[in-house]
Design an enzyme around this catalytic site. Structure first.
Site: not given
Ligand code: EPU
Length: 337
Positions: A333, A164, A238
């Site tokens: 972020e 990022r 995010s």
């Molecule tokens: N999770 C929870 N609670 C929640 C949601 C998620 O515990 O309410 C846990 C789950 O175990 C899940 C893990 O967090 O497996 C990761 O969640 P997710 O796959 O939704 O991805 P993220 O880490 O929250 C990142 C990016 C997103 C991108 C997704 C998919 C960052 C800061 N965010 O989110 O990017 O769409 O992966 O690849 O790296 C953005 O940057 O605005 C964004 C949406």
């Protein structure tokens, strides 16, 4: 070039918070970009660029000049066997460009479907989702040096991409305006489907062949199912980065929290900020018109009349409680202005 005075930015940030810019200029070509930069310099005012305002939170009014980057254009510029070079100007909408590439059998961006924002903003924070980051497919970019007005080319290596981030967020912060971005894509329909939630969703479909078009469709479905549509509910995706910590710190945390969600990140460990926030009890929290989305704990939302200041306060409360519980300091972020 039209210069608007005291302009409400409510429709130019996906949180839809009300904040006024001293001046606002719609930039549609490179000469109006140079003129707008000169205007800000003459007035001795700060300036900032916005695309679709999808990663921005205005805590208060903006005292300077806002340049809305609207420079359009995209085309295939070179082909060599299966490899194809596609170039887009900064004001093109990211998702529309991804769909255009798919429609022209140029593959490689499908995992990045439906990410909000414009082409010009994408390299700055090396956007990534569902197992692909922009740095894996970007060939080069052109950017205008603000101090000289000169157009310079940056190779992929020159951009010094990381999670990022890029040189445009670090050493060269506020020194360049990205004008166009070129992507090295493929005519071969190869797909990347290792990311957990993507792999699971595709398995459920039990199709014989996973095409890039299907990957795009499924990524859109996943995003729509858990990330609120900013057109309906103010949010910026995010809110915090996923924290990256050392393996030693991770081992210590894991002893106390055996279910902690993590991913290997080089010789370090990346934690799911969403998990930390959910465990700290914030998921679905609402106070007045600001809150934490009920389906995704990493997404802060404005239910209507929430202000930037209220959202910042909420983010600080979340940060403090996660720090108390896990000893991890979450960093936004989203750009707070
Ligand atoms: N999770 C929870 N609670 C929640 C949601 C998620 O515990 O309410 C846990 C789950 O175990 C899940 C893990 O967090 O497996 C990761 O969640 P997710 O796959 O939704 O991805 P993220 O880490 O929250 C990142 C990016 C997103 C991108 C997704 C998919 C960052 C800061 N965010 O989110 O990017 O769409 O992966 O690849 O790296 C953005 O940057 O605005 C964004 C949406």
């Amino acid at each position: 070039m039209e210069i608007l005075d005291n302009f409400n930015l409510k429709n130019f940030n996906t949180f839809h918070v009300s904040a006024y810019a001293r001046y606002f200029i719609n930039v549609t070509d490179i000469s109006s970009l140079k003129e707008a930069l000169a205007f800000a310099a003459t007035k001795e005012l700060p300036f900032m660029l916005i695309g679709q305002g999808s990663n921005l939170l205005f805590r208060e009014n903006y005292p300077g000049v806002i340049l809305e980057m609207n420079i359009q254009g995209k085309k295939i510029i070179d082909e060599d066997g299966d490899s194809v070079l596609v170039k887009a100007r900064c004001g093109e909408n990211w998702h529309a460009f991804v769909q255009w590439c798919l429609g022209n059998t140029c593959y490689g961006l499908e995992n990045l479907s439906l990410i909000p924002g414009n082409i010009g903003a994408a390299p700055v924070q090396n956007i990534g989702a569902y197992g692909v980051e922009l740095c894996e497919v970007m060939e080069s970019l052109e950017a205008v040096e603000i101090s000289t007005g000169q157009l310079k080319t940056f190779s992929n290596a020159d951009c010094r991409f990381s999670y990022r981030s890029s040189v445009f967020k670090e050493e060269l912060k506020d020194q360049y305006v990205i004008y166009s971005v070129s992507f090295r894509l493929s005519r071969k329909a190869e797909v990347k489907i290792d990311y957990d939630s993507l792999a699971i969703a595709l398995q459920k479909l039990s199709v014989e062949e996973v095409t890039p078009e299907l990957v795009s469709k499924v990524v859109c479905e996943i995003r729509r199912s858990k990330l609120p549509n900013p057109g309906r509910l103010g949010n910026a995706g995010s809110f915090f980065w996923n924290p990256v910590i050392s393996t030693e710190d991770f081992s210590r945390l894991q002893k106390n929290f055996p279910d902690i969600v993590s991913y290997p990140q080089g010789d370090k460990v990346k934690l799911a900020a969403a998990w930390l926030i959910e465990q700290a009890g914030w998921k679905g929290f609402r106070e007045g018109d600001v809150g934490v989305h009920q389906d995704h704990a990493l997404v802060l939302v404005n239910y209507g009349q929430g202000t930037g200041a209220q959202l910042v306060t909420l983010s600080e409360q979340i940060r403090d409680s996660v720090q108390d519980k896990f000893g991890i300091v979450l960093v936004p972020e989203v750009r707070i202005i």
